[in-house]
Design an enzyme around this catalytic site. Structure first.
Site, PDB file in Angstrom:
ATOM      1  N   TYR A   1       0.926  10.810  -8.924  1.00 39.21           N
ATOM      2  CA  TYR A   1       1.417  12.141  -8.587  1.00 39.21           C
ATOM      3  C   TYR A   1       2.833  12.407  -9.116  1.00 39.21           C
ATOM      4  O   TYR A   1       3.442  13.421  -8.764  1.00 39.21           O
ATOM      5  CB  TYR A   1       1.394  12.327  -7.056  1.00 39.21           C
ATOM      6  CG  TYR A   1       0.010  12.229  -6.455  1.00 39.21           C
ATOM      7  CD1 TYR A   1      -0.794  13.367  -6.320  1.00 39.21           C
ATOM      8  CD2 TYR A   1      -0.518  11.006  -6.037  1.00 39.21           C
ATOM      9  CE1 TYR A   1      -2.074  13.278  -5.779  1.00 39.21           C
ATOM     10  CE2 TYR A   1      -1.789  10.905  -5.501  1.00 39.21           C
ATOM     11  CZ  TYR A   1      -2.562  12.044  -5.379  1.00 39.21           C
ATOM     12  OH  TYR A   1      -3.832  11.957  -4.854  1.00 39.21           O
ATOM     13  N   ASP A   2       3.381  11.507  -9.928  1.00 35.82           N
ATOM     14  CA  ASP A   2       4.766  11.647 -10.397  1.00 35.82           C
ATOM     15  C   ASP A   2       5.098  13.018 -11.001  1.00 35.82           C
ATOM     16  O   ASP A   2       6.173  13.561 -10.722  1.00 35.82           O
ATOM     17  CB  ASP A   2       5.105  10.543 -11.412  1.00 35.82           C
ATOM     18  CG  ASP A   2       5.418   9.217 -10.737  1.00 35.82           C
ATOM     19  OD1 ASP A   2       5.518   9.194  -9.502  1.00 35.82           O
ATOM     20  OD2 ASP A   2       5.568   8.208 -11.451  1.00 35.82           O
TER      21      ASP A   2
ATOM     22  N   ASP B   1       0.872  -1.171   0.000  1.00 35.11           N
ATOM     23  CA  ASP B   1       0.000   0.000   0.000  1.00 35.11           C
ATOM     24  C   ASP B   1       0.904   1.215   0.000  1.00 35.11           C
ATOM     25  O   ASP B   1       1.952   1.216   0.669  1.00 35.11           O
ATOM     26  CB  ASP B   1      -0.913   0.006   1.230  1.00 35.11           C
ATOM     27  CG  ASP B   1      -2.037   1.019   1.054  1.00 35.11           C
ATOM     28  OD1 ASP B   1      -2.685   1.010  -0.009  1.00 35.11           O
ATOM     29  OD2 ASP B   1      -2.260   1.836   1.959  1.00 35.11           O
TER      30      ASP B   1
ATOM     31  N   HIS C   1      10.181   5.024  -3.019  1.00 33.57           N
ATOM     32  CA  HIS C   1       9.606   4.383  -1.842  1.00 33.57           C
ATOM     33  C   HIS C   1       9.374   2.904  -2.095  1.00 33.57           C
ATOM     34  O   HIS C   1       9.707   2.062  -1.283  1.00 33.57           O
ATOM     35  CB  HIS C   1       8.291   5.091  -1.482  1.00 33.57           C
ATOM     36  CG  HIS C   1       7.346   5.256  -2.657  1.00 33.57           C
ATOM     37  ND1 HIS C   1       7.744   5.787  -3.845  1.00 33.57           N
ATOM     38  CD2 HIS C   1       6.032   4.904  -2.826  1.00 33.57           C
ATOM     39  CE1 HIS C   1       6.721   5.794  -4.686  1.00 33.57           C
ATOM     40  NE2 HIS C   1       5.674   5.257  -4.094  1.00 33.57           N
TER      41      HIS C   1
ATOM     42  N   PHE D   1       3.221   7.608 -13.231  1.00 29.20           N
ATOM     43  CA  PHE D   1       1.768   7.603 -13.052  1.00 29.20           C
ATOM     44  C   PHE D   1       1.454   8.432 -11.807  1.00 29.20           C
ATOM     45  O   PHE D   1       2.354   8.947 -11.139  1.00 29.20           O
ATOM     46  CB  PHE D   1       1.247   6.159 -12.885  1.00 29.20           C
ATOM     47  CG  PHE D   1       1.632   5.529 -11.568  1.00 29.20           C
ATOM     48  CD1 PHE D   1       2.911   5.049 -11.361  1.00 29.20           C
ATOM     49  CD2 PHE D   1       0.720   5.446 -10.511  1.00 29.20           C
ATOM     50  CE1 PHE D   1       3.286   4.481 -10.135  1.00 29.20           C
ATOM     51  CE2 PHE D   1       1.069   4.881  -9.291  1.00 29.20           C
ATOM     52  CZ  PHE D   1       2.366   4.408  -9.096  1.00 29.20           C
TER      53      PHE D   1
HETATM   54  P1  IMP Z   1      -1.226   1.825  -4.566  1.00 34.95           P
HETATM   55  O1  IMP Z   1      -0.940   1.570  -3.135  1.00 34.95           O
HETATM   56  O2  IMP Z   1      -0.156   1.277  -5.487  1.00 34.95           O
HETATM   57  O3  IMP Z   1      -2.618   1.455  -4.973  1.00 34.95           O
HETATM   58  O4  IMP Z   1      -1.126   3.405  -4.762  1.00 34.95           O
HETATM   59  C1  IMP Z   1      -1.978   4.293  -4.077  1.00 34.95           C
HETATM   60  C2  IMP Z   1      -1.962   5.656  -4.747  1.00 34.95           C
HETATM   61  O5  IMP Z   1      -0.818   6.381  -4.309  1.00 34.95           O
HETATM   62  C3  IMP Z   1      -1.859   5.622  -6.270  1.00 34.95           C
HETATM   63  O6  IMP Z   1      -3.129   5.582  -6.858  1.00 34.95           O
HETATM   64  C4  IMP Z   1      -1.168   6.930  -6.573  1.00 34.95           C
HETATM   65  O7  IMP Z   1      -2.103   7.972  -6.572  1.00 34.95           O
HETATM   66  C5  IMP Z   1      -0.267   7.124  -5.361  1.00 34.95           C
HETATM   67  N1  IMP Z   1       1.084   6.592  -5.635  1.00 34.95           N
HETATM   68  C6  IMP Z   1       1.665   5.519  -5.033  1.00 34.95           C
HETATM   69  N2  IMP Z   1       2.903   5.320  -5.506  1.00 34.95           N
HETATM   70  C7  IMP Z   1       3.097   6.279  -6.454  1.00 34.95           C
HETATM   71  C8  IMP Z   1       4.202   6.584  -7.316  1.00 34.95           C
HETATM   72  O8  IMP Z   1       5.259   5.936  -7.357  1.00 34.95           O
HETATM   73  N3  IMP Z   1       4.013   7.647  -8.127  1.00 34.95           N
HETATM   74  C9  IMP Z   1       2.897   8.398  -8.149  1.00 34.95           C
HETATM   75  N4  IMP Z   1       1.842   8.146  -7.378  1.00 34.95           N
HETATM   76  C10 IMP Z   1       1.939   7.096  -6.526  1.00 34.95           C
END
Ligand code: IMP
Length: 196
Positions: A152-153, A69, A178, A150
């Site tokens: 917020y990159d 997450d 991260h 993708f």
């Molecule tokens: P998930 O935990 O992979 O589903 O990510 C949760 C949300 O956090 C994503 O929909 C993005 O909006 C944001 N997010 C997580 N990791 C990234 C990243 O590496 N780049 C940009 N947005 C991120």
């Protein structure tokens, strides 16, 4: 040993498989393990949400399950959007709508420091749990820059590289992100666990 990834994301499967390949671990998607659970992410932390997902898929499949997450935490907004990163602003917004809303909410706010956080949890059928965390520090750009990545990159600026995440190649991003750090930490933990 076979592990189930609590996700429907093929890209995450490839990433995790590659990093764990030399441990003799095979990773499959939850759909390939016959698991069809959609876990509500009701936790207050990334760790809680990854535990909820991993535990549900471990219980449904009977196999060790891994979940992640992640999200973006902005200091001036008390850590928002945080665990709500994917849902920030409501379901009608897309990635661009979400980062534009974030820039709007940050207008006139200081400091612009922010961090991406990723938590990975692995639940074993015997009750054992491994958790790893990775963070990447940066600042919020004033305007989007770059076409890659993708989420917020385009607005996440890495001061040491003078680029946003969206201006980095996948390799450059993985080396400092991260998720890359959490995966490395998880690999080390799993390696030690499997040697026990
Ligand atoms: P998930 O935990 O992979 O589903 O990510 C949760 C949300 O956090 C994503 O929909 C993005 O909006 C944001 N997010 C997580 N990791 C990234 C990243 O590496 N780049 C940009 N947005 C991120």
């Amino acid at each position: 040993m076979k592990f189930v990834l609590a996700s429907k994301n093929q890209k995450k499967l490839v990433e995790l498989s590659e990093i764990l390949a030399h441990l003799g671990v095979e990773v499959i998607l939850q759909s390939d393990a016959g698991v069809d659970v959609d876990v509500e992410e009701t936790g207050n932390t990334f760790e809680e949400n990854s535990l909820l997902k991993a535990k549900a898929v471990m219980e449904a499949s009977g196999l060790p399950a891994v979940a992640d997450d992640s999200g973006l935490c902005v200091d001036a907004l008390n850590g928002a959007p945080g665990v709500y990163s994917a849902r920030y602003g409501g379901p009608e917004l897309d990635d661009e709508g979400r980062y534009r809303l974030l820039l709007e909410n940050m207008r006139g706010q200081m400091p612009r420091t922010a961090r991406f956080v990723s938590a990975i949890t692995c639940c074993f059928p015997n009750g054992d749990v491994l958790t790893a965390r990775g963070e990447c520090q940066g600042t919020l750009a004033f305007a989007p820059q770059g076409e890659g990545g993708f989420g917020y990159d385009p607005v996440f600026f890495v001061p040491s590289l003078r680029k946003t995440f969206a201006q980095l190649s996948a390799e450059e991003k993985n080396a400092i992100s991260h998720r890359g750090k959490a995966l490395e930490a998880f690999k080390e933990q799993l390696e030690a666990y499997l040697k026990k």
